[in-house]
Design an enzyme around this catalytic site. Structure first.
Site, PDB file in Angstrom:
ATOM      1  CB  SER A 132       2.204   0.725 -15.491  1.00 48.15           C
ATOM      2  OG  SER A 132       3.039  -0.028 -16.341  1.00 48.15           O
ATOM      3  CB  ILE A 345      26.288 -17.613 -30.152  1.00 44.24           C
ATOM      4  CG1 ILE A 345      26.972 -16.679 -29.153  1.00 44.24           C
ATOM      5  CG2 ILE A 345      27.038 -18.941 -30.265  1.00 44.24           C
ATOM      6  CD1 ILE A 345      26.984 -17.164 -27.711  1.00 44.24           C
ATOM      7  N   GLY A 347      24.252 -17.037 -35.320  1.00 42.98           N
ATOM      8  CA  GLY A 347      24.271 -16.361 -36.618  1.00 42.98           C
ATOM      9  C   GLY A 347      22.947 -16.580 -37.341  1.00 42.98           C
ATOM     10  CD  GLU A 371       2.531 -12.512 -12.906  1.00 50.29           C
ATOM     11  OE1 GLU A 371       2.974 -12.438 -11.758  1.00 50.29           O
ATOM     12  OE2 GLU A 371       2.035 -13.534 -13.399  1.00 50.29           O
TER      13      GLU A 371
HETATM   14  N1  CAA Z   1       1.422  -5.929  -0.696  1.00 53.08           N
HETATM   15  C1  CAA Z   1       0.445  -5.430   0.098  1.00 53.08           C
HETATM   16  N2  CAA Z   1      -0.008  -4.161  -0.023  1.00 53.08           N
HETATM   17  C2  CAA Z   1       0.565  -3.386  -0.964  1.00 53.08           C
HETATM   18  C3  CAA Z   1       1.576  -3.854  -1.817  1.00 53.08           C
HETATM   19  C4  CAA Z   1       2.014  -5.184  -1.650  1.00 53.08           C
HETATM   20  N3  CAA Z   1       2.986  -5.694  -2.422  1.00 53.08           N
HETATM   21  N4  CAA Z   1       1.934  -2.866  -2.660  1.00 53.08           N
HETATM   22  C5  CAA Z   1       1.186  -1.803  -2.354  1.00 53.08           C
HETATM   23  N5  CAA Z   1       0.350  -2.114  -1.317  1.00 53.08           N
HETATM   24  C6  CAA Z   1      -0.626  -1.236  -0.645  1.00 53.08           C
HETATM   25  C7  CAA Z   1       0.071   0.017  -0.147  1.00 53.08           C
HETATM   26  O1  CAA Z   1       0.598  -0.187   1.144  1.00 53.08           O
HETATM   27  C8  CAA Z   1      -1.077   1.031  -0.159  1.00 53.08           C
HETATM   28  O2  CAA Z   1      -1.904   0.848   0.967  1.00 53.08           O
HETATM   29  P1  CAA Z   1      -1.926   1.926   2.183  1.00 53.08           P
HETATM   30  O3  CAA Z   1      -2.276   3.237   1.569  1.00 53.08           O
HETATM   31  O4  CAA Z   1      -2.922   1.400   3.137  1.00 53.08           O
HETATM   32  O5  CAA Z   1      -0.536   1.920   2.729  1.00 53.08           O
HETATM   33  C9  CAA Z   1      -1.895   0.597  -1.360  1.00 53.08           C
HETATM   34  O6  CAA Z   1      -1.560  -0.777  -1.616  1.00 53.08           O
HETATM   35  C10 CAA Z   1      -1.604   1.410  -2.592  1.00 53.08           C
HETATM   36  O7  CAA Z   1      -0.219   1.280  -2.869  1.00 53.08           O
HETATM   37  P2  CAA Z   1       0.570   2.348  -3.728  1.00 53.08           P
HETATM   38  O8  CAA Z   1       0.274   3.706  -3.185  1.00 53.08           O
HETATM   39  O9  CAA Z   1       1.987   1.905  -3.797  1.00 53.08           O
HETATM   40  O10 CAA Z   1      -0.153   2.209  -5.140  1.00 53.08           O
HETATM   41  P3  CAA Z   1       0.187   2.903  -6.548  1.00 53.08           P
HETATM   42  O11 CAA Z   1      -1.078   3.298  -7.171  1.00 53.08           O
HETATM   43  O12 CAA Z   1       1.272   3.913  -6.372  1.00 53.08           O
HETATM   44  O13 CAA Z   1       0.722   1.679  -7.462  1.00 53.08           O
HETATM   45  C11 CAA Z   1       2.128  -0.038  -8.280  1.00 53.08           C
HETATM   46  C12 CAA Z   1       1.533   0.725  -7.070  1.00 53.08           C
HETATM   47  C13 CAA Z   1       3.245  -0.818  -7.660  1.00 53.08           C
HETATM   48  C14 CAA Z   1       2.663   0.848  -9.361  1.00 53.08           C
HETATM   49  C15 CAA Z   1       1.039  -0.973  -8.858  1.00 53.08           C
HETATM   50  O14 CAA Z   1       0.051  -0.234  -9.526  1.00 53.08           O
HETATM   51  C16 CAA Z   1       1.611  -2.028  -9.771  1.00 53.08           C
HETATM   52  O15 CAA Z   1       2.150  -3.041  -9.320  1.00 53.08           O
HETATM   53  N6  CAA Z   1       1.484  -1.841 -11.121  1.00 53.08           N
HETATM   54  C17 CAA Z   1       1.822  -2.892 -12.075  1.00 53.08           C
HETATM   55  C18 CAA Z   1       0.597  -3.699 -12.377  1.00 53.08           C
HETATM   56  C19 CAA Z   1       0.910  -5.108 -12.727  1.00 53.08           C
HETATM   57  O16 CAA Z   1       1.885  -5.688 -12.284  1.00 53.08           O
HETATM   58  N7  CAA Z   1       0.028  -5.705 -13.486  1.00 53.08           N
HETATM   59  C20 CAA Z   1       0.140  -7.092 -13.805  1.00 53.08           C
HETATM   60  C21 CAA Z   1      -1.144  -7.620 -14.344  1.00 53.08           C
HETATM   61  S1  CAA Z   1      -1.346  -9.350 -14.106  1.00 53.08           S
HETATM   62  C22 CAA Z   1      -0.416 -10.111 -15.282  1.00 53.08           C
HETATM   63  O17 CAA Z   1       0.352  -9.513 -15.986  1.00 53.08           O
HETATM   64  C23 CAA Z   1      -0.582 -11.595 -15.309  1.00 53.08           C
HETATM   65  C24 CAA Z   1      -0.166 -12.222 -16.585  1.00 53.08           C
HETATM   66  O18 CAA Z   1      -0.650 -11.918 -17.640  1.00 53.08           O
HETATM   67  C25 CAA Z   1       0.816 -13.296 -16.569  1.00 53.08           C
END
Ligand code: CAA
Length: 389
Positions: A132, A345, A347, A371
């Site tokens: 995460s 449903i 069972g 994701e």
């Molecule tokens: N688009 C563009 N930029 C983005 C963005 C987006 N959607 N989200 C964040 N950013 C930018 C922010 O603007 C920030 O930049 P600035 O400082 O210049 O403004 C930078 O990225 C950092 O953002 P955060 O401070 O929000 O970052 P964070 O460390 O707090 O974390 C989070 C954000 C949303 C929790 C992120 O870590 C997250 O999405 N975690 C989940 C990870 C995940 O989804 N993993 C999936 C793995 S792939 C997978 O699962 C594929 C599969 O197997 C099918």
């Protein structure tokens, strides 16, 4: 929101439905049982254009829109969620990333083969200590003294299609001292046939068992600088923007699973008798069916809305993070809930491997996890809505 489907949309949906019925339905249970990767059907899907639906024809795709992608993915996932996730990762994590951030040369070399279905693409963000908290990346990609290549070391985990991918979109620290850490992350294209790359064990999973997932290891792997996507330090934002697209795909996968479970439950309720009546005549079953159908249709609306928002972003450049997270959260939780009700449903028969209901239930769970977990989706939605962190 205009929900009218064009002839083109109906055509791709029907094509995916036919393909899934003819090619995937006969093998889905067997591949789920064995955990084998369904190479043959995946290659056939690629040949039909299902791996690069939104990629323009000049780069090997079929040049359709996000709604077309969602419709096709829903139909494939309705029959088998494993084929669904392989398709989703190729389209919206790998192809989308290269299409939007790649140079012309990168698109010709690394997008075309995946979009045209010749080889499989994957996306590598997660590491053993960072799921995460995706910014906590430890895999390093350090520039060589002559500036010609990055030397990559470390391990990525839970890589969907990792065991079979030819190319992987990798996120690694090119500046491990950067503060905050995410500013040191860059995106690189990996060719898995090159030295320094190896694969770990394939994960034994609860669901989507026919999709292959593994750890990948880098030991002094040399990646030419020409294979960096975007600028140095832009990788984390690319990873997040690509996930905005990817989450719509997972929502469509969840919708397909939910629909399959619902339709099976509805048919069973029509046929099965208890106490001298069809069980569908009992109010408790009716309530379940009504709620299943309503939640499925609500998911569909959120997903189509997110698909339209992504389409609009091509003109406006506006982020569609909110729409994408809401669609994924609602659709994945609907899939989990609907598949649970479908077992109830049915069972005892719902619990048996004689029917696919228990497979839908096992497959649904991961849509609430990969994701971005539902908890992460809610955190992003709340941050966007309140402006607070
Ligand atoms: N688009 C563009 N930029 C983005 C963005 C987006 N959607 N989200 C964040 N950013 C930018 C922010 O603007 C920030 O930049 P600035 O400082 O210049 O403004 C930078 O990225 C950092 O953002 P955060 O401070 O929000 O970052 P964070 O460390 O707090 O974390 C989070 C954000 C949303 C929790 C992120 O870590 C997250 O999405 N975690 C989940 C990870 C995940 O989804 N993993 C999936 C793995 S792939 C997978 O699962 C594929 C599969 O197997 C099918």
């Amino acid at each position: 929101m205009d929900l009218h489907l064009s002839d083109e949309h109906r055509m791709i949906r029907d094509m995916a439905r036919d393909f899934a019925q003819k090619e995937i339905a006969p093998i889905a249970a067997r591949y789920d049982e064995s955990g084998e990767f369904p190479y043959e059907t995946i290659m056939k899907m690629g040949a039909q254009g299902f791996m690069g639906i939104e990629v323009p024809e000049e780069y090997g795709g079929v040049g359709m829109d996000t709604l077309a992608y969602v419709l096709a993915l829903e139909e494939i996932s309705k029959v088998d969620a494993s084929h669904g996730v392989i398709m989703s990762v190729c389209n919206s994590l790998y192809c989308y990333g290269i299409l939007h951030y790649g140079t012309e040369e990168q698109k010709q070399k690394y997008l075309r083969p995946v979009a045209s279905g010749e080889v499989i693409g994957a996306y590598a963000l997660t590491e053993p200590q960072s799921g995460s908290d995706a910014a906590n990346i430890r895999v390093t990609a350090l520039l060589s003294p002559d500036g010609s290549h990055y030397v990559i070391n470390g391990t990525k985990s839970w890589i969907t299609s990792g065991p079979v991918a030819k190319y992987i979109l990798l996120f690694a620290q090119t500046d491990p001292e950067a503060k905050p850490r995410y500013r040191g992350v860059s995106a690189l294209i990996i060719d898995t046939d090159e030295p320094g790359f190896s694969r770990g064990k394939t994960e034994p999973k609860l669901g989507i068992r026919a999709s292959a997932t593994c750890e990948i290891h880098f030991e002094d792997y040399k990646c030419p600088v020409e294979r960096r996507l975007g600028k140095e330090g832009e990788g984390f934002k690319i990873a997040m923007a690509v996930l905005d697209a990817g989450r719509i795909g997972i929502a469509a996968q969840a919708l397909g699973i939910a629909e399959a479970a619902y339709e099976a439950a509805r048919e069973y309720a029509r046929e099965r008798e208890a106490f001298g009546k069809k069980i569908g005549q009992f109010q408790m079953i009716q309530q379940k069916l009504a709620d299943m159908k309503t939640r499925i249709e609500a998911s569909r609306l959120l997903i189509y809305k997110a698909a339209l928002a992504k389409e609009a972003a091509k003109e406006t450049g506006k982020r569609y993070t909110l729409e994408s997270c809401m669609a994924k959260t609602f659709a994945s939780e609907t899939a989990m809930w609907v598949t649970t009700q479908a077992i109830q449903i049915h069972g005892g028969m719902g619990y048996s491997k004689e029917l696919p209901i228990e497979r839908y239930f096992r497959d649904a769970k991961v849509t609430e996890i990969y994701e971005g977990t539902s908890e992460i989706q809610r955190m992003v939605i709340a941050r966007l809505e309140t402006g607070l962190r």
